[in-house]
Design an enzyme around this catalytic site. Structure first.
Site, PDB file in Angstrom:
ATOM      1  N   ARG A   1      -7.015  -2.317 -11.640  1.00  0.00           N
ATOM      2  CA  ARG A   1      -7.796  -1.282 -12.325  1.00  0.00           C
ATOM      3  C   ARG A   1      -8.283  -1.718 -13.702  1.00  0.00           C
ATOM      4  NH1 ARG A   1      -3.877   3.407 -12.614  1.00  0.00           N
ATOM      5  NH2 ARG A   1      -2.449   1.666 -12.987  1.00  0.00           N
TER       6      ARG A   1
ATOM      7  N   GLY B   1      -0.042  -5.219 -12.274  1.00  0.00           N
ATOM      8  CA  GLY B   1       0.327  -3.884 -12.709  1.00  0.00           C
ATOM      9  C   GLY B   1       0.207  -3.663 -14.203  1.00  0.00           C
TER      10      GLY B   1
ATOM     11  N   CYS C   1       0.836  -1.210   0.000  1.00  0.00           N
ATOM     12  CA  CYS C   1       0.000   0.000   0.000  1.00  0.00           C
ATOM     13  C   CYS C   1       0.868   1.257   0.000  1.00  0.00           C
ATOM     14  CB  CYS C   1      -0.918   0.005   1.214  1.00  0.00           C
ATOM     15  SG  CYS C   1      -1.967   1.483   1.302  1.00  0.00           S
TER      16      CYS C   1
END
Length: 317
Positions: free
Chosen positions: A229, A205, A103
């Site tokens: 995402r 990623g 994080c």
């Protein structure tokens, strides 16, 4: 030989991958498992209601409605209390334990949690070793890291500490904390790790489409991916990668957005509806021009009924 994906998991996107989003995405894709948003551990045993707030599925076998297993993620820096909370999560039904060392949030790093621990491989070892000693060898223990804090100079040392603690699975987000979420992702570092260590590795990623996934598999030399995402931008991305499905067409996605909106408004967090929908649309508009039209139409609106009218109107076009 073409690279083949073996496992795909859904990332623990803080403030995004909540129960509703997990439900929708696992109903559309065959994820192997999901990891929850993190439970913040400081210096005590976290109350059970906090675990249930982050993972209501604990009351239903710790699986999404479509049957995808969930693994609780812990974030903290104190080995004893991380171990105690790992025991609690497993007793409540979690399918293994995941530990967050990735994080990048300043508030979390300031309190010695998340990616800041990448500067301290020995502390990473102590945390994971304490958890492993407490939960035994039968339970799955996994960790999520970045390449490093400022650079990748300590990556080998970090992964060595993780392997020494007898961790089963490791997800590597192929950027440093300093990189944040800026492209590119440096997948080749994962390939170098795969060549040196005997761990089941998941690459993470900048995987936005099937081409990205293929390139990542080649460079990272692993068969396993974690989607973050990209899974928000193309809701059926896992199946696009795994089974060569076509990306979800807009007419299906618009119906999904209407369904999502209705479920958000029915939930006990309906006051977040506007911000949650706009947040999702920021990712969807990367792949769908129609999502950008909807985002522009509602970005200044706060009234739930007005927003829902725009969603319903667009779902009919």
């Amino acid at each position: 030989m073409k690279p083949q994906v073996k496992k795909i998991i859904l990332a623990p996107m803080e403030g995004v991958a909540d129960e509703l989003m997990r439900h929708l995405l696992t109903s559309l894709n065959q994820y192997d498992f999901c990891i929850t948003e993190f439970v913040r551990v400081v210096d005590s045993l976290v109350p059970k209601h906090v675990f249930r707030r982050l993972c209501p599925e604990l009351d239903y076998g710790c699986k999404t409605q479509s049957g995808t297993p969930l693994r609780m993620q812990l974030l903290g820096q104190e080995p004893h209390w991380m171990a105690e909370n790992a025991i609690r999560a497993l007793e409540m039904g979690s399918h293994g334990i995941d530990v967050n060392f990735g994080c990048p949030a300043k508030a979390v790093n300031k309190s010695k949690g998340g990616a800041v621990l990448l500067n301290e491989p020995e502390q990473i070892y102590k945390i994971l070793q304490a958890i492993r000693s407490s939960i035994g060898t039968e339970q799955t223990l996994s960790a999520k890291i970045r390449l490093g804090f400022k650079d990748a100079s300590k990556l080998d040392e970090i992964v060595s500490a993780i392997e020494s603690a007898k961790v089963n699975q490791l997800t590597i987000h192929a950027r440093t904390k300093q990189d944040g979420y800026r492209p590119p992702a440096y997948w080749h570092f994962i390939g170098e790790i795969k060549a040196k260590f005997d761990l089941e590795v998941f690459a993470n990623g900048e995987i936005w489409n099937k081409t990205d996934a293929k390139n990542c598999l080649v460079q990272s030399q692993t068969e396993n991916l974690m989607l973050g995402r990209g899974a928000l931008a193309t809701p059926n991305l896992a199946n696009v990668i795994k089974f060569n499905e076509a990306p979800m067409p807009w007419h299906e996605l618009s119906t999904l957005l209407k369904h999502y909106s209705e479920l958000e408004l029915q939930g006990d967090k309906s006051y977040y509806f506007s911000s949650r929908l706009k947040q999702w649309l920021r990712y969807l508009k990367l792949q769908y021009p129609q999502a950008e039209l909807l985002f522009n139409a509602i970005k200044l609106l706060k009234n739930k009924d007005e927003i829902l009218q725009h969603v319903e109107q667009l779902s009919k076009t």
